[in-house]
Design a protein around this motif. Structure first.
Motif, short mmCIF file in Angstrom:
data_model
loop_
_atom_site.label_atom_id
_atom_site.label_comp_id
_atom_site.label_asym_id
_atom_site.label_seq_id
_atom_site.Cartn_x
_atom_site.Cartn_y
_atom_site.Cartn_z
N VAL A 37 0.84 -1.17 0.23
CA VAL A 37 0.09 0.12 -0.16
C VAL A 37 0.78 1.22 0.09
CG1 VAL A 37 -1.85 -1.29 1.14
CG2 VAL A 37 -0.19 -0.03 2.52
N ASP A 38 2.02 1.18 0.33
CA ASP A 38 2.95 2.34 0.42
C ASP A 38 3.24 2.55 -1.14
OD1 ASP A 38 3.35 2.14 3.00
OD2 ASP A 38 5.01 1.37 3.25
N LEU A 39 3.19 2.02 -2.06
CA LEU A 39 3.33 2.28 -3.34
C LEU A 39 2.32 3.34 -3.74
CD1 LEU A 39 4.41 -1.33 -5.05
CD2 LEU A 39 5.93 0.71 -4.21
N PHE A 40 1.14 3.41 -3.32
CA PHE A 40 -0.07 4.31 -3.70
C PHE A 40 -0.25 5.32 -2.71
CE2 PHE A 40 -0.65 -0.26 -5.08
CZ PHE A 40 -0.84 -0.20 -6.38
N ARG A 41 0.61 5.59 -1.74
CA ARG A 41 0.79 6.83 -0.81
C ARG A 41 1.31 8.06 -1.63
NH1 ARG A 41 -0.11 5.42 4.38
NH2 ARG A 41 -0.18 3.39 5.06
N LEU A 77 5.12 -10.79 5.10
CA LEU A 77 5.19 -11.29 3.80
C LEU A 77 4.19 -11.19 2.90
CD1 LEU A 77 7.88 -12.58 2.35
CD2 LEU A 77 6.69 -15.05 3.08
N THR A 78 3.18 -11.35 3.37
CA THR A 78 1.92 -11.59 2.50
C THR A 78 1.43 -10.19 2.11
OG1 THR A 78 0.26 -11.69 4.54
CG2 THR A 78 1.05 -13.77 3.43
N GLY A 79 1.77 -9.19 2.76
CA GLY A 79 1.49 -7.68 2.46
C GLY A 79 2.54 -6.70 1.81
N SER A 80 3.60 -7.43 1.73
CA SER A 80 5.01 -6.72 1.22
C SER A 80 5.02 -6.91 -0.29
CB SER A 80 5.97 -7.60 1.81
OG SER A 80 6.20 -8.78 1.33
N LEU A 81 5.88 -6.60 -0.82
CA LEU A 81 6.23 -6.60 -2.31
C LEU A 81 6.39 -7.90 -2.76
CD1 LEU A 81 8.88 -3.36 -2.81
CD2 LEU A 81 6.31 -3.58 -3.15
N ILE A 135 6.43 -6.26 -13.75
CA ILE A 135 7.81 -6.03 -12.93
C ILE A 135 8.35 -4.90 -13.11
CG2 ILE A 135 9.81 -7.16 -12.43
CD1 ILE A 135 7.65 -8.56 -11.12
N LEU A 136 8.59 -4.34 -14.09
CA LEU A 136 9.29 -2.94 -14.36
C LEU A 136 8.40 -1.95 -13.96
CD1 LEU A 136 10.71 -3.63 -17.97
CD2 LEU A 136 11.83 -3.66 -15.66
N ALA A 137 7.25 -1.95 -14.14
CA ALA A 137 6.12 -0.70 -13.52
C ALA A 137 6.05 -0.79 -12.09
CB ALA A 137 4.81 -0.94 -14.33
N LEU A 138 6.36 -1.89 -11.40
CA LEU A 138 6.32 -1.97 -10.04
C LEU A 138 7.61 -1.46 -9.67
CD1 LEU A 138 4.89 -3.15 -7.27
CD2 LEU A 138 6.24 -5.25 -7.89
N LEU A 151 7.69 2.29 -9.92
CA LEU A 151 6.67 3.15 -9.01
C LEU A 151 7.22 3.11 -7.77
CD1 LEU A 151 3.88 4.15 -8.52
CD2 LEU A 151 2.97 1.75 -7.99
N TRP A 152 8.15 1.90 -7.13
CA TRP A 152 8.68 1.96 -5.87
C TRP A 152 9.76 2.91 -5.80
CZ3 TRP A 152 13.92 1.32 -5.00
CH2 TRP A 152 14.16 1.27 -3.63
N ALA A 153 10.46 3.13 -7.04
CA ALA A 153 11.69 4.08 -6.90
C ALA A 153 11.05 5.59 -6.93
CB ALA A 153 12.21 3.87 -8.23
N VAL A 154 9.73 5.77 -7.48
CA VAL A 154 9.27 7.15 -7.39
C VAL A 154 8.87 7.18 -5.92
CG1 VAL A 154 7.33 8.57 -8.15
CG2 VAL A 154 8.33 7.27 -9.73
#
Length: 219
Positions: free
Chosen positions: A40-44, A55-59, A89-92, A95-98
């Motif tokens: 969910v941090d990817l959408f903050r 583990l189930t709620g991580s990347l 995978i590339l988009a993920l 997005l994490w880098a941003v």
């Protein structure tokens, strides 16, 4: 050729799957591993937080789902599924880098592993490898293409075009010219010749016979 390309593409895709699944267990930024980040941090809007994720709620969760879809695409020989997983995978990773850059103020690559680390590189390489596998694979041939394919021509048996054997002596009677052998054996005038060699009777003449003369007048 298509079978060889499928085999090579499958091996390349499996290498990409291994890299993608292994990446969350490697450090992504500093000493923090990918499985420590919340999905969910990817959408903050303000970026990632320092909360520790399960583990189930991580990347690891989206990475695992993507790997399973890739394996399904290999079984179905679908270039589309394999290519889409590489793009996901590339988009993920982007997005994490941003979001990480928003939280840290900037992205750095430190010599001592203080910035971007091997986990990000492993995920990015795995996604690129999946795209390469999709390009290598020829894909599955549609079934309707076989409906209009010409039927294969059966090969003739061995020796079909060899020279025909010559008939034994006496199998066929020699031809004789009727004009030169009048009355001889085998001619049209031979009475003992078979019926199919006897001459046909002449057709009746079409000219009518002359009328008889009238009797003389004796008066």
């Amino acid at each position: 050729m298509a079978t060889l390309r499928n085999a090579i593409g499958s091996l390349v895709a499996l290498a990409g799957v291994v890299a993608v699944v292994w990446s969350p267990f490697r450090p992504w930024y500093g000493d923090r591993r990918g499985k420590d980040y919340l999905v969910v941090d990817l959408f903050r809007a303000d970026g990632v937080t320092g909360d520790h994720a399960r583990l189930t709620g991580s990347l690891f969760a989206p990475v695992l789902i993507t790997a399973l879809v890739t394996l399904m695409g290999l079984v179905l020989r679908s270039r589309l599924l394999v290519g889409l997983t590489g793009l996901v995978i590339l988009a993920l990773t982007v997005l994490w880098a941003v979001r990480q850059g928003q939280a840290a103020g900037s992205l750095t690559v430190g010599a001592r592993g203080e910035g971007l680390n091997t986990g990000v590189a492993t995920a990015a390489v795995g996604g690129a490898v999946l795209l390469l596998a999709a390009l290598v694979m020829p894909g599955r041939r549609p079934r309707h293409a076989d409906a209009f394919a010409p039927a294969p021509i059966p090969e003739p048996p061995p020796g079909a075009y060899d020279a025909a054997p010559e008939p034994p002596p006496g199998a066929y009677a020699p031809y004789s010219d009727p004009s030169s052998t009048r009355g001889g054996p085998g001619s049209y005038d031979d009475p003992q010749a078979p019926y199919d060699t006897q001459p046909l009777p002449s057709p009746p003449s079409a000219t009518p016979p002359p009328w008889p003369a009238p009797p003389p007048d004796t008066r």
